[in-house]
Design a protein around this motif. Structure first.
Motif, PDB file in Angstrom:
ATOM      1  N   ARG A   1      20.275   8.221  -4.073  1.00  0.00           N
ATOM      2  CA  ARG A   1      19.102   8.394  -3.250  1.00  0.00           C
ATOM      3  C   ARG A   1      18.300   9.749  -3.858  1.00  0.00           C
ATOM      4  O   ARG A   1      16.959   9.609  -3.611  1.00  0.00           O
ATOM      5  CB  ARG A   1      19.259   8.454  -1.578  1.00  0.00           C
ATOM      6  N   GLY A   2      19.273  10.596  -4.003  1.00  0.00           N
ATOM      7  CA  GLY A   2      18.539  11.928  -4.400  1.00  0.00           C
ATOM      8  C   GLY A   2      17.815  11.620  -5.899  1.00  0.00           C
ATOM      9  O   GLY A   2      16.689  12.339  -6.132  1.00  0.00           O
ATOM     10  N   MET A   3      18.519  11.024  -6.702  1.00  0.00           N
ATOM     11  CA  MET A   3      17.970  10.709  -7.923  1.00  0.00           C
ATOM     12  C   MET A   3      16.594   9.887  -7.673  1.00  0.00           C
ATOM     13  O   MET A   3      15.492  10.192  -8.495  1.00  0.00           O
ATOM     14  CB  MET A   3      18.967   9.676  -8.797  1.00  0.00           C
ATOM     15  N   ARG A   4      16.591   8.913  -6.750  1.00  0.00           N
ATOM     16  CA  ARG A   4      15.347   8.264  -6.557  1.00  0.00           C
ATOM     17  C   ARG A   4      14.208   9.046  -6.032  1.00  0.00           C
ATOM     18  O   ARG A   4      12.866   8.880  -6.421  1.00  0.00           O
ATOM     19  CB  ARG A   4      15.456   7.139  -5.668  1.00  0.00           C
ATOM     20  N   LEU A   5      14.424  10.021  -5.101  1.00  0.00           N
ATOM     21  CA  LEU A   5      13.396  10.930  -4.574  1.00  0.00           C
ATOM     22  C   LEU A   5      13.064  11.922  -5.712  1.00  0.00           C
ATOM     23  O   LEU A   5      11.760  12.051  -5.713  1.00  0.00           O
ATOM     24  CB  LEU A   5      14.430  11.854  -3.561  1.00  0.00           C
ATOM     25  N   ALA A   6      13.891  12.444  -6.772  1.00  0.00           N
ATOM     26  CA  ALA A   6      13.286  13.240  -7.829  1.00  0.00           C
ATOM     27  C   ALA A   6      12.424  12.453  -8.531  1.00  0.00           C
ATOM     28  O   ALA A   6      11.283  12.718  -9.284  1.00  0.00           O
ATOM     29  CB  ALA A   6      14.392  13.569  -8.626  1.00  0.00           C
ATOM     30  N   ARG A   7      12.746  11.054  -8.753  1.00  0.00           N
ATOM     31  CA  ARG A   7      11.721  10.337  -9.709  1.00  0.00           C
ATOM     32  C   ARG A   7      10.527   9.925  -8.947  1.00  0.00           C
ATOM     33  O   ARG A   7       9.534  10.090  -9.670  1.00  0.00           O
ATOM     34  CB  ARG A   7      12.470   8.974  -9.826  1.00  0.00           C
ATOM     35  N   GLU A   8      10.614   9.302  -7.643  1.00  0.00           N
ATOM     36  CA  GLU A   8       9.415   9.293  -6.886  1.00  0.00           C
ATOM     37  C   GLU A   8       8.344  10.575  -6.761  1.00  0.00           C
ATOM     38  O   GLU A   8       7.271  10.255  -6.823  1.00  0.00           O
ATOM     39  CB  GLU A   8       9.610   8.547  -5.749  1.00  0.00           C
ATOM     40  N   LEU A   9       8.889  11.634  -6.415  1.00  0.00           N
ATOM     41  CA  LEU A   9       8.258  12.622  -6.109  1.00  0.00           C
ATOM     42  C   LEU A   9       8.001  13.766  -7.405  1.00  0.00           C
ATOM     43  O   LEU A   9       7.091  14.622  -7.322  1.00  0.00           O
ATOM     44  CB  LEU A   9       8.952  13.702  -5.043  1.00  0.00           C
TER      45      LEU A   9
ATOM     46  N   ALA B   1       0.810  -1.205   0.016  1.00  0.00           N
ATOM     47  CA  ALA B   1       0.095  -0.075   0.031  1.00  0.00           C
ATOM     48  C   ALA B   1       1.004   1.264  -0.103  1.00  0.00           C
ATOM     49  O   ALA B   1       0.503   2.116  -0.734  1.00  0.00           O
ATOM     50  CB  ALA B   1      -0.886   0.107   1.138  1.00  0.00           C
ATOM     51  N   ILE B   2       1.761   1.358   0.628  1.00  0.00           N
ATOM     52  CA  ILE B   2       2.825   2.448   0.926  1.00  0.00           C
ATOM     53  C   ILE B   2       3.601   2.446  -0.439  1.00  0.00           C
ATOM     54  O   ILE B   2       3.598   3.603  -0.843  1.00  0.00           O
ATOM     55  CB  ILE B   2       3.985   2.286   1.950  1.00  0.00           C
TER      56      ILE B   2
ATOM     57  N   LYS C   1       3.526   5.819  -3.013  1.00  0.00           N
ATOM     58  CA  LYS C   1       4.794   6.529  -3.716  1.00  0.00           C
ATOM     59  C   LYS C   1       4.725   6.592  -4.926  1.00  0.00           C
ATOM     60  O   LYS C   1       5.128   7.638  -5.597  1.00  0.00           O
ATOM     61  CB  LYS C   1       5.797   5.980  -2.962  1.00  0.00           C
ATOM     62  N   ALA C   2       4.293   5.462  -5.479  1.00  0.00           N
ATOM     63  CA  ALA C   2       4.237   5.615  -7.060  1.00  0.00           C
ATOM     64  C   ALA C   2       3.339   6.567  -7.557  1.00  0.00           C
ATOM     65  O   ALA C   2       3.403   6.964  -8.858  1.00  0.00           O
ATOM     66  CB  ALA C   2       3.743   3.966  -7.582  1.00  0.00           C
TER      67      ALA C   2
END
Length: 504
Positions: A325-333, A128-129, A133-134
């Motif tokens: 991690r920063g790249m992942r945050l940019a992608r997710e958000l 669910a989480i 986020k997706a």
């Protein structure tokens, strides 16, 4: 440790007064046996709630948010089927209604009375989480005392931003269980929130009274409009760029008093939320990761910190894992990503080799080349070797006048070609490392002037650069994603086919 707050006490501190509305519904029947039914009844009487999770919505500084909070006084906050059902229904409702989700776990882990079925609820909660986020929606976590077991290994560790209560016990295996299994106490201090912060597991350690301020700042960035107006650039900006020798830029970029990423954020950004490490037990002072806004434009910032890189601690593989991690945050958000390059070079050591430095550079390059989010790289100072290369690929690149980029420091290039370092100025010129040469090659899109250099006018320079970043980021957000991504790929596919400029 201060007294443990109940779920409702915590929500009263974080949410605007009187704004909380419960989403809790009737619980599913788990068909408890007589002893378990008695334990549940006693837990309800003791805690004043009907399960170990409280869900609902409220306002945070006037912004509507969804909340899920654990209640430790109900069977130590343990997670059973009914607990999981309530939590996942709340997460899915938050997703459907497009709400940011704030989570405040506190738990000893899985509810032993329900066994393996309860244990596997962590998969259900994680699913669910992940869907939340997706959908590009923020998920922010406040870990409380204690947070252990499957709760930490699922919804407690998935936050875009994760902060923890001072002195909180946070760990995978509870110390009482460890001692019972192994006959000795767990090493003291390892599972404390402050130790996890020191190792890059959590982003901050904050008293409950301060949580609302940080969440508000984070949500101001994460919920900002993705279509801001494109601000105009100051007239005559390009005319202020001087034609200076490459070696002058190299030596100027190395001045100790030159502003770096920290002063850029201090002077030119707002709503800055520093993040800490990879969340995987490592942090590198050579890289700073943050959420921020330049003007009205929200972004993820990952910048090489000149203050954190020293001769004895150069930038290591952990910094590049943090960058990812920063790249992942940019992608997710679905936020723009700003990479700031300012490094004398990556670590050259046994530890770096065994830590997979080359592989980390490759993974950064691969992720940046294909990242769906808008990307902007900033050549702020020194740009030496693979450590710099790892943050270069972007839709647009801005350089400070004295920023430069080279496979080796000019002294190293001189040592290879001339077997001495005396020819470093000549090598810097011949290799075309300076910002003007990079502009002529099409590797830099805009140069920000230094008058005469950033060290002499740190605040004015950072403000000037901040205006340029606002303009570039807003322009990228206004560009259709497919067009933007195709242009990025074409930009790097064309490398080597451009004419080589004359160097100065």
């Amino acid at each position: 440790m201060t007294r443990r707050l109940s779920a409702h006490d915590l929500l009263g501190l974080v949410l605007d007064t009187g704004s909380y509305r419960s989403w809790d519904e009737a619980l599913v029947d788990v068909a408890p046996d007589e002893a378990y039914a008695a334990a549940l009844a006693a837990a309800r009487a003791k805690s004043g709630v009907d399960e170990a999770i409280v869900t609902g919505e409220g306002l945070l500084r006037g912004r509507r948010v969804a909340v899920v909070a654990g209640e430790f006084s109900f069977l130590a906050g343990s997670i059973g089927v009914a607990t999981s059902d309530r939590l996942t229904r709340a997460v899915r409702r938050a997703t459907e209604e497009g709400l940011p989700l704030l989570a405040a776990p506190v738990s000893g882990g899985t509810r032993m009375q329900e066994g393996t079925v309860a244990f596997l609820q962590m998969v259900r909660i994680t699913s669910a989480i992940t869907a939340h986020k997706a959908a590009g929606l923020p998920y922010l976590v406040y870990l409380r005392n204690p947070t252990t077991g499957g709760v930490l290994a699922s919804w407690g560790s998935l936050g875009h931003v994760t902060v923890a209560e001072p002195g909180a016990l946070i760990g995978f295996l509870g110390p009482r269980v460890y001692e019972a299994l192994y006959g000795r106490p767990f090493p003291e201090g390892v599972q404390l929130a402050e130790n996890l912060f020191a190792h890059g597991i959590v982003d901050a350690v904050l008293e409950p009274e301060r949580v609302a301020d940080v969440l508000d700042r984070a949500l101001t960035v994460l919920s900002a409009p993705r279509t801001p107006a494109v601000p105009a650039l100051p007239d005559g900006l390009d005319d202020l760029v001087r034609d200076v020798p490459a070696w002058e830029s190299v030596t100027t970029s190395r001045r100790k008093e030159r502003p770096g990423i920290r002063r850029l954020l201090r002077y030119a950004a707002r709503d800055v939320v520093p993040l800490n490490g990879t969340g995987a037990g490592e942090s590198d002072p050579g890289l700073l990761l943050a959420l921020a806004r330049f003007g009205e434009v929200p972004c993820v910032v990952l910048g090489q910190d000149r203050r954190g890189q020293t001769e004895h601690r150069p930038m290591g593989p952990a910094a590049l894992r943090e960058a990812r991690r920063g790249m992942r945050l940019a992608r997710e958000l679905r936020l723009p990503l700003v990479t700031v390059i300012d490094t004398p070079g990556a670590a050259l050591s046994r530890e770096a080799e065994e830590g997979g430095m080359a592989g980390e550079i490759a993974r950064c390059l691969a992720e940046l080349v294909d990242l769906e989010a808008p990307t902007l790289s900033v050549l702020l100072g020194q740009g030496t070797g693979g450590g710099a290369l790892a943050l270069v690929p972007a839709d647009r690149t801005v350089a400070a006048q004295h920023g430069w980029l080279s496979p080796l420091p000019p002294e190293g290039a001189s040592a290879i070609v001339h077997r001495d370092t005396d020819h470093a100025p000549e090598m810097a010129q011949a290799q075309g490392v300076r910002s003007l040469d990079l502009l002529a090659h099409g590797l830099v899109d805009r140069i920000v002037p230094e008058l005469p250099d950033a060290a002499a006018e740190p605040e004015a320079f950072c403000l000037r650069l901040g205006v340029v970043l606002q303009h570039e980021l807003a322009t990228l957000l206004a560009t259709e994603p497919g067009v933007r991504h195709a242009a990025r790929l074409a930009r790097f596919a064309a490398l080597g086919s451009l004419p080589v400029p004359a160097t100065g």
